[in-house]
Design an enzyme around this catalytic site. Structure first.
Site, short mmCIF file in Angstrom:
data_model
loop_
_atom_site.label_atom_id
_atom_site.label_comp_id
_atom_site.label_asym_id
_atom_site.label_seq_id
_atom_site.Cartn_x
_atom_site.Cartn_y
_atom_site.Cartn_z
N SER A 171 -3.90 27.84 48.95
CA SER A 171 -5.22 28.43 48.69
C SER A 171 -5.39 29.81 49.32
O SER A 171 -6.41 30.47 49.09
CB SER A 171 -6.33 27.48 49.18
N LYS A 186 -15.56 25.88 52.95
CA LYS A 186 -15.07 27.23 53.23
C LYS A 186 -16.22 28.24 53.16
O LYS A 186 -16.32 29.15 53.99
CB LYS A 186 -13.98 27.61 52.24
#
Ligand SMILES: [Ca+2]
Ligand SMILES: [Ca+2]
Ligand SMILES: [Ca+2]
Ligand SMILES: [Ca+2]
Ligand SMILES: [Ca+2]
Ligand SMILES: [Ca+2]
Ligand SMILES: [Ca+2]
Ligand SMILES: [Ca+2]
Ligand SMILES: [Ca+2]
Ligand SMILES: [Ca+2]
Ligand SMILES: [Ca+2]
Ligand SMILES: [Ca+2]
Lengths: 220, 220, 220, 220, 220, 220
Positions: A93, A136
């Site tokens: 990611s 996040k």
């Protein structure tokens, strides 16, 4: 210790986003530098990368080598996951974070430090979905980040608390050129760089449909 | 056996600082030498380095290769952690020690032996925080060291006994060029070297904020 | 079977000293040869070397490559621990033995076979202390060796039985050039070689203090 | 299946001798071939060699590369332990067998197939002692071999049954040139080859004393 | 998350088919890109490939290198199994998928995204049988794919539900040139490419018989 | 699935024979292709080869490199054990199969598909004995193969059922040139190829005796 930088511009430094444990996000910066190589040039990544993270760097390097053409055959591309800790980096990611840091270092164009990002990449520049987007985003917001780049395919996954909604701008993207459009700072250089990147990678897919979802397979 | 050198100058030798076990510091010297290579040049580090220490050397090599440009393509850079013992070297807190030893050996400028140092490094020359600063300072003081270089981000961690406070000068730094400014000996050569290093690495960050601290993450 | 050679001169052969188990020394010869390489030149050491012994050879190679300059880029340097047995070689105390054997082979100057030696090396030519000095000296004396080179930093560790004291001469050294001064045989060639070695490696340390001793650390 | 060849001459084939289990010898042939390499030339040995056997091949290669000088930089040297079986080859007692097979292949001079041999080698051509000499001699005698080359240092270990004493000739040697003197077939070429080998390797030791024996150490 | 693309054309992207667990198929896309290499060109595949999958890529690379001749000696061929998940890719049934993606990227000819495929490959271009054909076909049909390429040797294994029979066209093939004939989009370029591929690989077998089946052996 | 081809000719494809478990034979084809290399040429074998099988390929490569001389320094030689299954390939009994497939691919001369073969090889071209000859012959006969090449040293091991005796012709050979004489198809090219191979490899042994048999040793 954790140093957060959320203002100004910096060459070769990008605020990435990672998930810790089950439900906690963190800002994880990536730094890059280009140096003359001793033998044939190499891509050297540190941060105790596990297999999937190493392969993410290999995929990103396809875009970087194509972007910079012959110029890097006698250059080492250094990529550093900063302040990572014992467990090392896993997953793919941080792919757009790595790509942005390296292109910034290659072109010596600063990256906006009030931007954070998460996203996987195909070897042809498509931004692919990742996990943990909500955690996040909250971590980035808590750190004073203003703009957060996420994969367009993760747009429907965003479920953040109302308090953060006004604090941060979420920017969904589907190609690496859009990431650089948002994250780079210097104006005329940036535009020609983004154009060049678009022309080099093309678009793998002119139209795209999101089909039935599912868990990730272990194909045989 | 442990040899401590705390006076005079030496080319390619730097007093590093390490932590042993939970609460004990030690002076751990690093030596460097540059030799013609047989094949393409390599960076060769000894001291039974664990993964994080090997990667710290890779990060340092980005700065060294950029600093010395094409000159090292047919040279091997030897880095030796001296008198390390069975367990080998781990962690990245000797990064500025390694960088200083190698640059001293490349430029043949002596390093002041009354200086000891600890600090991690980014690939762009930023000095990053480390652990065990207080124990390291006390060990250096006991060994008769006069000046101790630490990361600026560790400044608030220093809690040394009053008896050592007058004995040693603590010098917080945030960039590798400041380390060399303090540690190198020869005068006019040193200044031009420090200037060159500054211009090459630039400053990744013009302004920097220290955000909320935390334990090191294992991002995914 | 154990072959001891303690008289005359031999090119590329040096009597090293090792410790077996807790309290027993042994003469362990090292042989070296220089041969044209097939690809880029390499340093090839045999004797089932463990990690610390392999790294000792890497450290020694810094001195050898610097000493012989460009001449070895198409040469393989072969180093053989002779008659080692199953367990293989560990530790770094044969560093000066290896350096002497290789330089003798490179320069085709014989090594005195009535000399034995033990000592670690820095990459800049400093002779560093080792363990088991007393057991090693007794083993050398029993084998009819006349002169034994040890690190100056081990001088105070020598506690040999009176019967051996008159039999052998103990020669403490602090730099590899002193080792060669004692161990090489041919006269005018030897002197110019030792001078060249001194000028190349310099002295890392002009003055040196032995500080508080301690067990070897496993720094972090 | 085991094929024994004990008559005539063959290029690149040598009858070696090995020990199986505790008290049984066997004829174990080694074959060699020289072929153009694809990349830089290599020494490629097959027979599932364990570490000590691999290192024996490395030691032998020092002599071969020196003997053939630049000629093998674009050649692969293939060494095959034939009909070895599951366990693979261990130990260094086939060193002279390998050296003889490769030099025969390089020079295209046949090896006498009524000769068998066992012996370790230093990188400078000294034949060093091995184990199991008596069992190996009996195995060779049973296979119809006429001459058996052993290390001079093993001469006192030979205790064979009277029935074999008249059947085979035992030839103790101390240098690889003596091995080739006995084992090679073609006359004038052989003599010049042996002379060349002598001049290249010299004698490491002009005089040699056999000191007190002992078991092989694991030095530290 | 799973992105399915089943319409239009895309350069360097092919819909592969895989089996998950015992009885479930999945569309597993492969993407490819060609970039300038830093050292000698390499084939770099990501997706945590197990041994059999790595070897399938090696086999495919024989065809690719032969097809593109000298043009790829300074190019890296990147192959990415997209969205693979933790377990990684095993088996060789994506061989035709990989070959098609790479040739599309090399020639910059789009691949039809309404086509999916499964098939192993010989180094000479023969399409070889695979497992799980029925499950794979059903998965492709569910994803809106229109045409499915399978190995001719698997033709008798197809047992799909009637509902899918009208939805998808099954295309059995026995050579890689037939795969490209079906999967590539651009007209005149495609035809000359297929002709060139046929002439380069030839046909290993002019006639072929399918003999008695059996489980896969582990030969010795 | 198992595809058997037992008629006609094919370039780069050879019917090998293997043993499965204790008492069952199988036809195991080997395919080969020659492609331009990206870096220095390599020999690349797939089929999950175990150590002994990898080494068999190394031994075969000695003959191939010698046969094709300088022509393969920029070529990769691909060798594929087709349809091998999970366990991978072990042992060295496919050596002559591999050699035949590669030479057919190099010279573009077809191999007769009604021939199957088993045999180990020395680096100098001698065909060496293998295990399981009887089971292999029966498997070949069941698959419709007409001619079976076996090592001359295995001639006395053949104990096949009467029903197969008339079906297949057993051809014992002792050198690789005899294998190609039988297996290759095209007439005038084949003869000159066989002659060239004979002259290159010579005969290692002019006369050969089969001595006392025994189990394979694990020599030390
Ligand atoms: Ca790493
Ligand atoms: Ca802000
Ligand atoms: Ca090491
Ligand atoms: Ca002081
Ligand atoms: Ca070794
Ligand atoms: Ca004496
Ligand atoms: Ca091997
Ligand atoms: Ca006889
Ligand atoms: Ca991989
Ligand atoms: Ca459709
Ligand atoms: Ca393999
Ligand atoms: Ca037939």
């Amino acid at each position: 210790y954790e140093l957060t930088v959320n203002e100004g511009g910096a060459v070769g430094r990008v605020n990435g986003l990672a998930v810790m444990g089950e439900d906690s996000g963190i800002v994880l910066p990536v730094m890059a530098e280009i140096a003359p190589s001793q033998g044939p040039g190499q891509v050297i990544a540190t941060g105790q990368l596990k297999e999937m993270a190493e392969e993410a760097v290999e995929n990103v390097s396809a875009i970087i080598k194509k972007f910079s053409d012959q110029d890097i055959s006698e250059k080492d591309i250094h990529i550093q996951f900063v302040q990572v800790g014992e467990g090392g980096v896993d997953g793919d990611s941080a792919s757009i974070t790595v790509a942005t840091a390296v292109i910034s270092a290659l072109e010596e164009i600063p990256v906006e430090q009030n931007v954070a990002m998460t996203g996987s990449l195909s070897v042809r520049g498509d931004v692919l979905p990742v996990g943990g987007v909500t955690h996040k985003i909250e971590a980035a917001a808590k750190s004073g980040i203003d703009k957060i780049i996420i994969p367009k395919a993760n747009e429907q996954d965003v479920m953040i608390e109302p308090e953060y909604e006004e604090q941060v701008e979420i920017i969904p993207v589907s190609h690496i050129s859009e990431v650089l459009e948002v994250a780079l700072a210097g104006e005329p250089e940036k535009d020609s760089l983004v154009d060049r990147l678009k022309s080099i990678t093309g678009r793998a897919l002119e139209q795209r449909e999101v089909g039935a979802g599912g868990t990730n397979p272990s194909p045989q």
